[in-house]
Design a protein around this motif. Structure first.
Motif, PDB file in Angstrom:
ATOM      1  N   MET A   1       0.821  -1.212   0.000  1.00  0.00           N
ATOM      2  CA  MET A   1       0.000   0.000   0.000  1.00  0.00           C
ATOM      3  C   MET A   1       0.855   1.262   0.000  1.00  0.00           C
ATOM      4  O   MET A   1       0.465   2.284  -0.574  1.00  0.00           O
ATOM      5  CB  MET A   1      -0.977  -0.015   1.180  1.00  0.00           C
ATOM      6  N   GLU A   2       2.024   1.208   0.618  1.00  0.00           N
ATOM      7  CA  GLU A   2       2.963   2.329   0.518  1.00  0.00           C
ATOM      8  C   GLU A   2       3.336   2.575  -0.943  1.00  0.00           C
ATOM      9  O   GLU A   2       3.345   3.715  -1.415  1.00  0.00           O
ATOM     10  CB  GLU A   2       4.233   2.044   1.328  1.00  0.00           C
TER      11      GLU A   2
ATOM     12  N   VAL B   1      -3.386   4.203   4.503  1.00  0.00           N
ATOM     13  CA  VAL B   1      -2.048   3.627   4.371  1.00  0.00           C
ATOM     14  C   VAL B   1      -1.242   3.842   5.649  1.00  0.00           C
ATOM     15  O   VAL B   1      -0.552   2.931   6.132  1.00  0.00           O
ATOM     16  CB  VAL B   1      -1.316   4.226   3.153  1.00  0.00           C
TER      17      VAL B   1
ATOM     18  N   THR C   1      -4.764  -3.767   8.554  1.00  0.00           N
ATOM     19  CA  THR C   1      -4.242  -3.674   7.191  1.00  0.00           C
ATOM     20  C   THR C   1      -5.244  -4.234   6.191  1.00  0.00           C
ATOM     21  O   THR C   1      -5.443  -3.659   5.116  1.00  0.00           O
ATOM     22  CB  THR C   1      -2.893  -4.401   7.056  1.00  0.00           C
TER      23      THR C   1
ATOM     24  N   VAL D   1      -8.090   1.412  -0.403  1.00  0.00           N
ATOM     25  CA  VAL D   1      -6.825   1.829  -1.010  1.00  0.00           C
ATOM     26  C   VAL D   1      -6.715   1.324  -2.445  1.00  0.00           C
ATOM     27  O   VAL D   1      -6.350   2.079  -3.365  1.00  0.00           O
ATOM     28  CB  VAL D   1      -5.634   1.340  -0.162  1.00  0.00           C
TER      29      VAL D   1
END
Length: 331
Positions: free
Chosen positions: A190-191, A228, A258, A265
């Motif tokens: 996700m980063e 995130v 998460t 996301v």
């Protein structure tokens, strides 16, 4: 130091082209050899066993990097397996070793482990069977793909004759560790996803200015950034503490939070990329497909939220905020 070293290896050996090739059935031997030769699989092993003897918190940034590069081999699982085997008298075999957080024994004595991460590639699997730890040879298992396009997940079935005796009784710790690994992978992916989406929004020009300058797009980016960041904090919590294996509650919180962030996301990233977001040529899908698989691996957020909820109810008369402080302080 370790993180910078692994980043260099991944940048050279784990390009999107390599990830696509592995998905299409090409051997990941060169990538695996680069990781194995570097000694990174022994990060959690004790110095007496030839490892680095690192703490969980020191390993977390490396597992995060695995997610950022969509690493298509079970390096994180192999690192964890070595920690789980400590004290058992059994050394991890050479080759790709994955984790199966839960398995069931069928009526005929055979063993089935569903949706095993990297089950299509792994040469060995460390398996939790009702709390017992088993080490099985994947060459003796029947493998069935257990995912969508390009999946490396598989359901593994071993005949009764191929199922050995248990080597330890810390099988439940294996499931917690596997869940924490999935949390770290999701946080890393996700980063990457947010960084690429932000970059695209700053580069894509519409009506004379970058789309990232439009308020509605900025709002979507800010919500994405919030999710995130929250996922990263929760995943990091799972790798706090002095023990070589993540504790159940921090791992449950990390996996649940998460996983909860994944739908928003992934959907936002595709929406902001517009029409190109759904194409196979764009690297975006390499990550969003994995995110949805990792979300379900070892149980979705519903399973892990239930564990956290039951622990909260059992902690009465503590309130929710006091419960959270207790968990984070213990971690």
């Amino acid at each position: 130091m370790f993180t910078q070293a692994i980043e260099k290896i991944l940048a050279d050996a784990c390009t999107p082209a390599v990830v696509r090739a592995v998905e299409q059935g090409q051997s990941p031997a060169a990538l695996w050899q680069a990781l194995e030769d570097s000694g990174f699989l022994e990060l959690l092993s004790t110095e007496e066993d030839g490892g680095a003897g690192l703490a969980l918190a020191d390993v977390y940034p490396i597992l995060l990097a695995f997610g950022r590069y969509a690493l298509p081999v079970p390096a994180a699982q192999s690192i964890a397996a070595r920690a789980l085997l400590q004290g058992s008298g059994v050394r991890a075999p050479a080759g790709m070793l994955t984790l199966a957080g839960s398995a069931r024994r069928e009526a005929d004595g055979s063993l089935c482990a569903a949706q095993v991460s990297f089950g299509l590639l792994a040469q060995f699997a460390l398996v939790n069977l009702d709390g017992d730890l088993l080490l099985l040879d994947c060459a003796q298992a029947q493998r069935e793909p257990a995912g969508g396009h390009g999946t490396l997940f598989a359901t593994l079935r071993w005949p009764a004759a191929a199922v050995p005796a248990a080597i330890a009784s810390n099988g439940e710790a294996l499931r917690s560790f596997s869940a924490a690994i999935q949390a770290a992978a999701m946080a890393g992916a996700m980063e990457w996803l947010f960084g690429k989406t932000l970059e695209y929004c700053n580069d894509r020009v519409q009506f004379g200015k970058a789309i990232g300058k439009f308020q509605t797009v900025q709002h979507q980016l800010s919500v994405m950034a919030e999710q995130v960041a929250a996922a990263g904090v929760a995943a990091a919590l799972a790798f706090c503490g002095s023990q070589p294996v993540p504790a159940l509650l921090p791992a449950a919180i990390g996996k649940a939070r998460t996983a909860m962030a994944v739908p928003l996301v992934a959907a936002t990233a595709h929406a902001l990329h517009g029409a190109i977001g759904v194409t196979e040529e764009l690297d975006l899908q390499l990550y969003t497909r994995r995110l949805h698989e990792w979300r379900l691996a070892e149980g979705s957020e519903h399973y892990w939220n239930r564990i956290v909820g039951e622990a909260l109810l059992a902690s009465a008369p503590l309130g929710a905020s006091e419960f959270v402080r207790t968990v984070t302080q213990s971690a």
